[in-house]
Design a protein around this motif. Structure first.
Motif, PDB file in Angstrom:
ATOM      1  N   PRO A 235       0.906  -1.220  -0.056  1.00  0.00           N
ATOM      2  CA  PRO A 235      -0.030   0.037   0.084  1.00  0.00           C
ATOM      3  C   PRO A 235       0.827   1.372  -0.065  1.00  0.00           C
ATOM      4  N   LYS A 236       0.223   2.431   0.035  1.00  0.00           N
ATOM      5  CA  LYS A 236       0.875   3.627  -0.067  1.00  0.00           C
ATOM      6  C   LYS A 236       1.315   3.790   1.577  1.00  0.00           C
ATOM      7  N   PRO A 237       2.570   4.587   1.581  1.00  0.00           N
ATOM      8  CA  PRO A 237       3.095   4.526   3.116  1.00  0.00           C
ATOM      9  C   PRO A 237       1.907   5.552   4.064  1.00  0.00           C
TER      10      PRO A 237
ATOM     11  N   ALA B 277     -12.978  22.916 -16.502  1.00  0.00           N
ATOM     12  CA  ALA B 277     -13.410  21.546 -17.205  1.00  0.00           C
ATOM     13  C   ALA B 277     -13.795  20.216 -16.220  1.00  0.00           C
ATOM     14  N   ILE B 278     -12.977  20.475 -15.243  1.00  0.00           N
ATOM     15  CA  ILE B 278     -13.208  19.285 -13.964  1.00  0.00           C
ATOM     16  C   ILE B 278     -14.522  19.541 -13.170  1.00  0.00           C
ATOM     17  N   GLY B 279     -14.737  20.970 -13.058  1.00  0.00           N
ATOM     18  CA  GLY B 279     -15.931  21.517 -12.250  1.00  0.00           C
ATOM     19  C   GLY B 279     -17.169  20.912 -13.225  1.00  0.00           C
TER      20      GLY B 279
ATOM     21  N   ALA C 138      -8.370  15.987  -7.813  1.00  0.00           N
ATOM     22  CA  ALA C 138      -6.766  15.709  -7.692  1.00  0.00           C
ATOM     23  C   ALA C 138      -6.277  15.707  -8.952  1.00  0.00           C
ATOM     24  N   GLY C 139      -7.134  15.536 -10.273  1.00  0.00           N
ATOM     25  CA  GLY C 139      -6.460  15.360 -11.674  1.00  0.00           C
ATOM     26  C   GLY C 139      -6.127  16.699 -12.210  1.00  0.00           C
ATOM     27  N   HIS C 140      -6.792  17.733 -12.203  1.00  0.00           N
ATOM     28  CA  HIS C 140      -6.831  18.919 -12.723  1.00  0.00           C
ATOM     29  C   HIS C 140      -5.420  19.414 -13.038  1.00  0.00           C
TER      30      HIS C 140
ATOM     31  N   ASN D  16      -0.497  20.638 -16.355  1.00  0.00           N
ATOM     32  CA  ASN D  16       0.736  20.676 -16.278  1.00  0.00           C
ATOM     33  C   ASN D  16       1.360  19.877 -17.552  1.00  0.00           C
ATOM     34  N   ALA D  17       0.743  18.689 -17.934  1.00  0.00           N
ATOM     35  CA  ALA D  17       1.377  17.902 -19.182  1.00  0.00           C
ATOM     36  C   ALA D  17       1.365  18.522 -20.314  1.00  0.00           C
ATOM     37  N   THR D  18      -0.145  19.257 -20.326  1.00  0.00           N
ATOM     38  CA  THR D  18      -0.299  20.160 -21.623  1.00  0.00           C
ATOM     39  C   THR D  18       0.679  21.211 -21.637  1.00  0.00           C
TER      40      THR D  18
ATOM     41  N   PRO E 106       6.113  13.134 -17.301  1.00  0.00           N
ATOM     42  CA  PRO E 106       4.904  12.595 -16.580  1.00  0.00           C
ATOM     43  C   PRO E 106       5.079  13.697 -15.443  1.00  0.00           C
ATOM     44  N   PRO E 107       3.668  14.250 -15.336  1.00  0.00           N
ATOM     45  CA  PRO E 107       3.317  15.360 -14.153  1.00  0.00           C
ATOM     46  C   PRO E 107       3.944  14.687 -12.936  1.00  0.00           C
ATOM     47  N   ILE E 108       3.900  13.615 -12.614  1.00  0.00           N
ATOM     48  CA  ILE E 108       3.846  12.963 -11.427  1.00  0.00           C
ATOM     49  C   ILE E 108       5.273  12.531 -11.632  1.00  0.00           C
TER      50      ILE E 108
ATOM     51  N   ILE F 265      -7.383   6.174 -12.405  1.00  0.00           N
ATOM     52  CA  ILE F 265      -8.742   6.069 -13.069  1.00  0.00           C
ATOM     53  C   ILE F 265      -9.028   7.127 -14.177  1.00  0.00           C
ATOM     54  N   GLY F 266      -8.457   8.236 -13.880  1.00  0.00           N
ATOM     55  CA  GLY F 266      -8.729   9.436 -14.808  1.00  0.00           C
ATOM     56  C   GLY F 266      -8.104   9.569 -16.059  1.00  0.00           C
ATOM     57  N   TYR F 267      -7.230   8.410 -16.270  1.00  0.00           N
ATOM     58  CA  TYR F 267      -6.260   8.799 -17.557  1.00  0.00           C
ATOM     59  C   TYR F 267      -7.027   8.880 -18.887  1.00  0.00           C
TER      60      TYR F 267
ATOM     61  N   PHE G 267      -9.955  10.483 -19.422  1.00  0.00           N
ATOM     62  CA  PHE G 267     -10.361  11.899 -19.287  1.00  0.00           C
ATOM     63  C   PHE G 267      -9.500  12.809 -19.679  1.00  0.00           C
ATOM     64  N   SER G 268      -8.335  12.735 -18.887  1.00  0.00           N
ATOM     65  CA  SER G 268      -7.025  13.417 -19.198  1.00  0.00           C
ATOM     66  C   SER G 268      -6.615  13.548 -20.635  1.00  0.00           C
ATOM     67  N   LEU G 269      -6.490  12.316 -21.237  1.00  0.00           N
ATOM     68  CA  LEU G 269      -6.074  12.247 -22.627  1.00  0.00           C
ATOM     69  C   LEU G 269      -6.904  12.820 -23.380  1.00  0.00           C
TER      70      LEU G 269
HETATM   71  C1  HEM Z   1      -2.062  13.734 -16.740  1.00  0.00           C
HETATM   72  C2  HEM Z   1      -2.986  13.564 -15.950  1.00  0.00           C
HETATM   73  C3  HEM Z   1      -3.011  12.748 -14.708  1.00  0.00           C
HETATM   74  C4  HEM Z   1      -1.611  11.954 -14.459  1.00  0.00           C
HETATM   75  C5  HEM Z   1      -0.470  11.937 -14.796  1.00  0.00           C
HETATM   76  C6  HEM Z   1      -2.182  11.134 -13.298  1.00  0.00           C
HETATM   77  C7  HEM Z   1      -1.392  10.145 -12.604  1.00  0.00           C
HETATM   78  C8  HEM Z   1      -1.698   9.461 -11.647  1.00  0.00           C
HETATM   79  C9  HEM Z   1      -0.822   8.571 -10.798  1.00  0.00           C
HETATM   80  C10 HEM Z   1       0.587   8.478 -11.101  1.00  0.00           C
HETATM   81  C11 HEM Z   1      -1.654   7.651 -10.010  1.00  0.00           C
HETATM   82  C12 HEM Z   1      -1.157   6.849  -8.771  1.00  0.00           C
HETATM   83  C13 HEM Z   1      -0.723   7.600  -7.516  1.00  0.00           C
HETATM   84  C14 HEM Z   1      -0.209   6.706  -6.358  1.00  0.00           C
HETATM   85  O1  HEM Z   1      -0.716   5.734  -6.267  1.00  0.00           O
HETATM   86  O2  HEM Z   1       1.011   6.919  -6.027  1.00  0.00           O
HETATM   87  C15 HEM Z   1      -2.968   8.408 -10.082  1.00  0.00           C
HETATM   88  C16 HEM Z   1      -3.881   7.952  -9.257  1.00  0.00           C
HETATM   89  C17 HEM Z   1      -5.295   8.630  -9.171  1.00  0.00           C
HETATM   90  N1  HEM Z   1      -5.711   9.560 -10.413  1.00  0.00           N
HETATM   91 FE1  HEM Z   1      -4.914  10.347 -11.690  1.00  0.00          FE
HETATM   92  N2  HEM Z   1      -3.462  11.242 -13.073  1.00  0.00           N
HETATM   93  C18 HEM Z   1      -3.894  12.105 -13.911  1.00  0.00           C
HETATM   94  C19 HEM Z   1      -5.292  12.610 -14.073  1.00  0.00           C
HETATM   95  C20 HEM Z   1      -6.285  12.215 -13.131  1.00  0.00           C
HETATM   96  C21 HEM Z   1      -7.733  12.752 -13.367  1.00  0.00           C
HETATM   97  C22 HEM Z   1      -8.035  13.757 -14.579  1.00  0.00           C
HETATM   98  C23 HEM Z   1      -8.476  12.306 -12.707  1.00  0.00           C
HETATM   99  C24 HEM Z   1     -10.037  12.328 -12.168  1.00  0.00           C
HETATM  100  C25 HEM Z   1     -10.808  13.022 -12.905  1.00  0.00           C
HETATM  101  C26 HEM Z   1      -7.620  11.414 -11.793  1.00  0.00           C
HETATM  102  C27 HEM Z   1      -8.123  10.702 -10.711  1.00  0.00           C
HETATM  103  C28 HEM Z   1      -7.172   9.574  -9.803  1.00  0.00           C
HETATM  104  C29 HEM Z   1      -7.708   9.114  -8.892  1.00  0.00           C
HETATM  105  C30 HEM Z   1      -8.792   9.103  -8.227  1.00  0.00           C
HETATM  106  C31 HEM Z   1      -6.335   8.194  -8.399  1.00  0.00           C
HETATM  107  C32 HEM Z   1      -6.262   7.099  -7.162  1.00  0.00           C
HETATM  108  C33 HEM Z   1      -6.624   5.741  -7.826  1.00  0.00           C
HETATM  109  C34 HEM Z   1      -6.572   4.533  -6.771  1.00  0.00           C
HETATM  110  O3  HEM Z   1      -5.713   5.145  -5.866  1.00  0.00           O
HETATM  111  O4  HEM Z   1      -7.099   3.814  -6.814  1.00  0.00           O
HETATM  112  N3  HEM Z   1      -6.193  11.451 -12.466  1.00  0.00           N
HETATM  113  N4  HEM Z   1      -2.880   9.294 -10.958  1.00  0.00           N
END
Ligand code: HEM
Length: 546
Positions: A106-108, A192-194, A328-330, A335-337, A389-391, A483-485, A487-489
């Motif tokens: 899990p996450k720490p 957009a996310i709103g 959390a996604g916006h 940033n990627a764009t 990669p943003p993260i 789960i938002g990938y 959406f983002s793309l």
């Molecule tokens: C370029 C855009 C995005 C990137 C690079 C990204 C990247 C990530 C990464 C790396 C994680 C895993 C984090 C971890 O477990 O430590 C994550 C989790 C998550 N992301 Fe994204 N994300 C993006 C956009 C979005 C968007 C637009 C949404 C929602 C609309 C979203 C919702 C989530 C959620 C809910 C999780 C948690 C999933 C879980 O723990 O099961 N993300 N994202």
């Protein structure tokens, strides 16, 4: 007599606590000699106190990580404080093992506690069975291709609003203008996310530039999340739980922001529940056709109110509220764009080739299918997500002793070969997102170059990367992948489509002046203007077609 007994008990408890603390400290200090990672290859520590921390902090853009990986191989260790060994592996098999056994990794705890303080107990921080239930029952359907198709119009509308704002500035300034593209893109993705997330208009792209109440609360929360990795006090506070009870600016600000988000969020939830009930009562079959009904929150509430879901599996209003923080996604998408426009500004040929493809589409308002049918746009987005990669990385903790299989065996400090890493319970396992995305071993010698053409055929080694999307670690993989990938793309494609058709982009400062700092995401800065905070200044000129 009684006083003496209490006194004795206090002494005994105090001594036991001290002994326990001393035992823990000694155990940690002995880790360089006892840890299962101790014989992995890697650089020597520069000092006992700092390990390799000072070199790491001085290096930019993970340059030292890459140098080490090339020198010591894909599975290695370096040293942090008190020479504690830290694992670094880009071995695809090992990463796959950890990501696919998400219950064991899990996450720490400290990351989760800090995020709970800011976001509430939502999906991003839920673990185990609760997480599985939340995702499978309520969220996955809302992020499937059919839903994202419905949202494309919102992304295109908002991208056009941003285009019109920039176009006005270009016209007012006589043909070209310097713009911080990151600021406009962040406002666009928040709007957009709103709308897409809960049909709320943040109105961040408003002409007078004023943020509304919920927007200000969100800004505060994101600022605080970025601070988590920058402030020594916040890092110490996350490691020593008792310190979290000391009231400070951080707790005051996050509590105030949560009060606002809770009030407005609960009001939105109540309105949507009433609308779903009313639609059910009036037998309205066509509820999905309105903007109001296609937002993710309405879908979530509908799914949660469905008679098929047993009462004990439904989410409470508080759970639903926590889900709203999917925003959390916006900042990740904006940033990627931002980095995509930066990369295009550095490669006029790529920019030109992309623009030609985009102008082949006979409409300003493409559908999801039309956006997905553009191969060069697709390659540009993949290449951006690979290189920027943003993260940059995340981390997991082993909850039990384990033997992690490797694709590439390593030779230990004593000359013995190993085809697995032995890992002790409690060991941190970093997921080096950028490390895998930019590895020369996986992507070839030109791994650090922006070259969309590589997506015509990617190396076999890269095909082993266990990402949920496109053999990249950008959205990680396994049950806890983003789960938002989708959406983002699509949002990013709508933005790049609209902006690159309308404008030509050039970097406004010398390329050496651009640097990055890691907060929540990898933010761009201008070295000579650090006081201005994060920015990506580009010169923008309207594109005219003969
Ligand atoms: C370029 C855009 C995005 C990137 C690079 C990204 C990247 C990530 C990464 C790396 C994680 C895993 C984090 C971890 O477990 O430590 C994550 C989790 C998550 N992301 Fe994204 N994300 C993006 C956009 C979005 C968007 C637009 C949404 C929602 C609309 C979203 C919702 C989530 C959620 C809910 C999780 C948690 C999933 C879980 O723990 O099961 N993300 N994202």
């Amino acid at each position: 007599m009684l006083t003496l007994a209490v006194h004795d008990i206090l002494w005994a408890v105090g001594a036991a606590l001290l002994a326990c603390a001393a035992f823990k400290i000694i155990r940690v200090l002995l880790l360089p000699y006892t840890s299962s990672l101790r014989d992995l290859p890697g650089p020597p520590a520069s000092s006992w106190l700092l390990g390799n921390v000072s070199e790491l902090m001085a290096a930019e853009d993970f340059a030292l990580h890459f140098e080490w990986l090339e020198k010591y191989g894909p599975t290695m260790k370096y040293n942090v404080w008190f020479k504690l060994p830290e694992l670094l592996t880009i071995d695809a098999r090992a990463i796959n093992h950890v990501l696919s056994h998400s219950q064991d990794y899990p996450k720490p705890e400290e990351t989760r506690v800090s995020l709970v303080e800011i976001l509430g107990n939502g999906l991003v921080v839920a673990e185990g069975e609760l997480h599985r239930r939340q995702v499978s029952i309520n969220l996955n359907p809302a992020f499937g291709p059919a839903q994202i198709r419905e949202l494309t119009e919102i992304f295109v509308d908002k991208a056009q609003q941003l285009r019109d704002i920039w176009r006005n500035e270009v016209t007012t300034c006589g043909g070209t203008v310097r713009i911080d593209v990151q600021s406009g893109l962040t406002k666009m993705t928040l709007d957009a996310i709103g709308l897409a997330g809960f049909n709320y208009n943040f109105n961040a792209l408003n002409p007078d530039g004023k943020a509304n109440e919920l927007n200000r609360a969100f800004e505060m929360m994101f600022q605080r999340m970025a601070d988590l990795e920058r402030s020594y006090w916040l890092i110490i506070r996350s490691l020593i739980p008792i310190l979290r009870y000391i009231p400070d600016g951080y707790t005051r600000d996050t509590a105030a922001a949560q009060k606002v988000t809770r009030r407005i969020g609960m009001q939105l939830i109540a309105e949507k529940k009433a609308a779903v009930r009313q639609a059910a009562q009036s037998g309205e079959k066509n509820a999905g056709s309105e903007l109001r009904s296609r937002d993710l929150l309405t879908l979530l509430i509908k799914a949660n109110m469905s008679p098929d879901i047993p009462e004990d599996q439904r989410l409470s209003d508080d759970d639903v509220l926590a889900r709203m923080f999917l925003v959390a996604g916006h900042e990740t998408t904006s940033n990627a764009t931002t980095w995509c426009l930066y990369a295009l500004s550095q490669q006029p040929n790529v920019q030109h080739k992309l623009r030609e493809e985009l102008w082949g589409v006979p409409t300003d308002s493409p559908s999801m299918e039309e956006l997905n049918a553009l191969p060069y746009l697709d390659a540009v987005i993949r290449e951006t997500m690979r290189l920027f990669p943003p993260i940059a990385g995340t981390v997991r903790i082993a909850t039990k002793d384990d033997e992690i299989p490797l694709a590439t065996p390593y030779m230990d400090a004593k000359g013995r070969m190993h085809d697995s890493i032995r890992i002790d319970k409690g060991t941190a396992f970093p997921i080096p997102i950028i490390g895998m995305n930019r590895s020369k071993a996986l992507w070839g010698e030109d791994a650090r170059e922006f070259r969309p053409e590589r997506w015509g055929s990617i190396p076999e080694a890269a095909q082993q990367i266990p990402g949920v999307w496109s053999n990249l670690m950008t959205f990680i993989g396994g049950p806890r992948a983003c789960i938002g990938y989708r959406f983002s793309l699509i949002e990013m494609k709508a933005l790049v489509f609209t902006l690159v058709r309308a404008f030509e982009f050039e970097l406004a400062v010398p390329v050496e002046d651009i640097t990055k700092k890691i907060g929540l995401v990898q933010r761009p800065f201008v070295r000579s203007e650090m006081e201005k905070g994060t920015q990506m200044p580009l010169i923008i000129k309207s594109h005219t077609r003969e």
